[in-house]
Design a protein around this motif. Structure first.
Motif, PDB file in Angstrom:
ATOM      1  N   ASN A 124       7.122  -6.183  22.080  1.00 53.78           N
ATOM      2  CA  ASN A 124       8.203  -5.910  21.988  1.00 53.78           C
ATOM      3  C   ASN A 124       9.087  -6.122  21.234  1.00 53.78           C
ATOM      4  N   ILE A 125       9.550  -6.029  20.275  1.00 56.31           N
ATOM      5  CA  ILE A 125      10.438  -6.711  19.102  1.00 56.31           C
ATOM      6  C   ILE A 125      11.763  -7.371  20.312  1.00 56.31           C
ATOM      7  N   GLU A 126      12.452  -8.388  20.433  1.00 59.60           N
ATOM      8  CA  GLU A 126      13.037  -9.078  20.602  1.00 59.60           C
ATOM      9  C   GLU A 126      14.533 -10.399  20.177  1.00 59.60           C
ATOM     10  N   ASN A 127      14.121 -10.398  19.009  1.00 59.23           N
ATOM     11  CA  ASN A 127      15.064 -10.722  18.125  1.00 59.23           C
ATOM     12  C   ASN A 127      14.829 -10.837  16.535  1.00 59.23           C
ATOM     13  N   VAL A 128      15.862  -9.678  15.521  1.00 52.60           N
ATOM     14  CA  VAL A 128      15.149  -9.873  14.352  1.00 52.60           C
ATOM     15  C   VAL A 128      16.281 -10.714  14.079  1.00 52.60           C
ATOM     16  N   VAL A 129      15.761 -12.106  12.762  1.00 55.38           N
ATOM     17  CA  VAL A 129      17.140 -12.552  12.238  1.00 55.38           C
ATOM     18  C   VAL A 129      17.046 -12.282  10.682  1.00 55.38           C
ATOM     19  N   ALA A 130      18.116 -12.374   9.524  1.00 55.74           N
ATOM     20  CA  ALA A 130      17.887 -11.576   8.269  1.00 55.74           C
ATOM     21  C   ALA A 130      18.834 -12.300   7.797  1.00 55.74           C
ATOM     22  N   SER A 131      18.720 -12.868   6.450  1.00 54.43           N
ATOM     23  CA  SER A 131      19.396 -13.135   5.278  1.00 54.43           C
ATOM     24  C   SER A 131      20.007 -12.453   4.074  1.00 54.43           C
ATOM     25  N   THR A 132      21.559 -12.566   3.868  1.00 51.12           N
ATOM     26  CA  THR A 132      21.807 -11.837   2.652  1.00 51.12           C
ATOM     27  C   THR A 132      23.370 -12.929   2.230  1.00 51.12           C
ATOM     28  N   LYS A 152      27.274 -16.551   2.422  1.00 55.19           N
ATOM     29  CA  LYS A 152      26.113 -16.532   3.219  1.00 55.19           C
ATOM     30  C   LYS A 152      26.350 -15.845   4.526  1.00 55.19           C
ATOM     31  N   ILE A 153      25.314 -14.836   4.916  1.00 59.51           N
ATOM     32  CA  ILE A 153      25.419 -13.950   5.939  1.00 59.51           C
ATOM     33  C   ILE A 153      24.148 -13.969   6.733  1.00 59.51           C
TER      34      ILE A 153
END
Length: 186
Positions: free
Chosen positions: A9-17, A63-64
């Motif tokens: 199960n995916i609990e958290n996805v962290v991404a940057s842009t 940055k985000i």
């Protein structure tokens, strides 16, 4: 017996842009409804989306970081919402900013109790950290995929550091195979 891969199960996805320009966060916070900005507590502005649920951390540099999403699709959808909100404030955002997944945190269940002491010995000290007085889980560093798995006596796993959802499946496969080779799974 349930296949452990089916319990992932995916609990958290962290991404940057980023939007490629500096922002006046005080001004953005006043104009962006629902934004939280308290520079004494945290240097970024926090903007939460509800559908899908996530938090975008927007920094002065432009940055985000998006966190809290439950899938890579949700990350992209959440960031599209953030980009549109910024555009509504007349902040220039290119049509399709690059979004880089930094970390996918997943959970899984091996479906049986684990003897972490035996696993620590079997896997070898160069790949693991296990100090039950400090933390109840065994930390197992895999090289391919390049992830870290936390194994708990209950048979539960947390896998962190993945860049693709399939990294967790591959990690679970390798962990199960390795534990079976060591006769540490029934």
């Amino acid at each position: 017996m349930v296949n452990p891969k089916e319990t992932i199960n995916i609990e958290n996805v962290v991404a940057s842009t980023g939007i490629g320009q500096e922002l006046d966060l005080q001004s953005v916070a006043m104009d962006l409804e629902g934004a939280d900005y308290d520079p004494e507590q945290f240097p970024g502005l926090v903007y939460r989306t509800q559908e899908p649920k996530s938090a975008a951390l927007i920094f002065r540099s432009g940055k985000i970081v998006c966190t809290g999403a439950k899938s890579t699709d949700d990350v992209h959808q959440s960031l599209r919402i953030v980009f549109d909100k910024l555009r509504e404030l007349n902040i220039q955002v290119e049509d399709d900013p690059e979004i880089i997944v930094q970390n996918i945190v997943t959970s899984a269940d091996l479906g049986r109790n684990l003897n972490l002491n035996a696993i620590a010995i079997g896997l070898g000290l160069e790949k693991i950290e296990y100090e039950p007085e400090q933390f109840p889980g065994l930390v197992y560093r895999l090289e391919d995929p390049d992830v870290v798995a936390l194994l708990f006596g209950s048979g539960k796993l947390v896998i962190t550091g993945g860049k693709e959802p399939d990294d967790a499946k591959e990690a679970v496969d390798k962990i199960v195979t390795r534990l079976e080779e060591l006769s540490l799974l029934d």
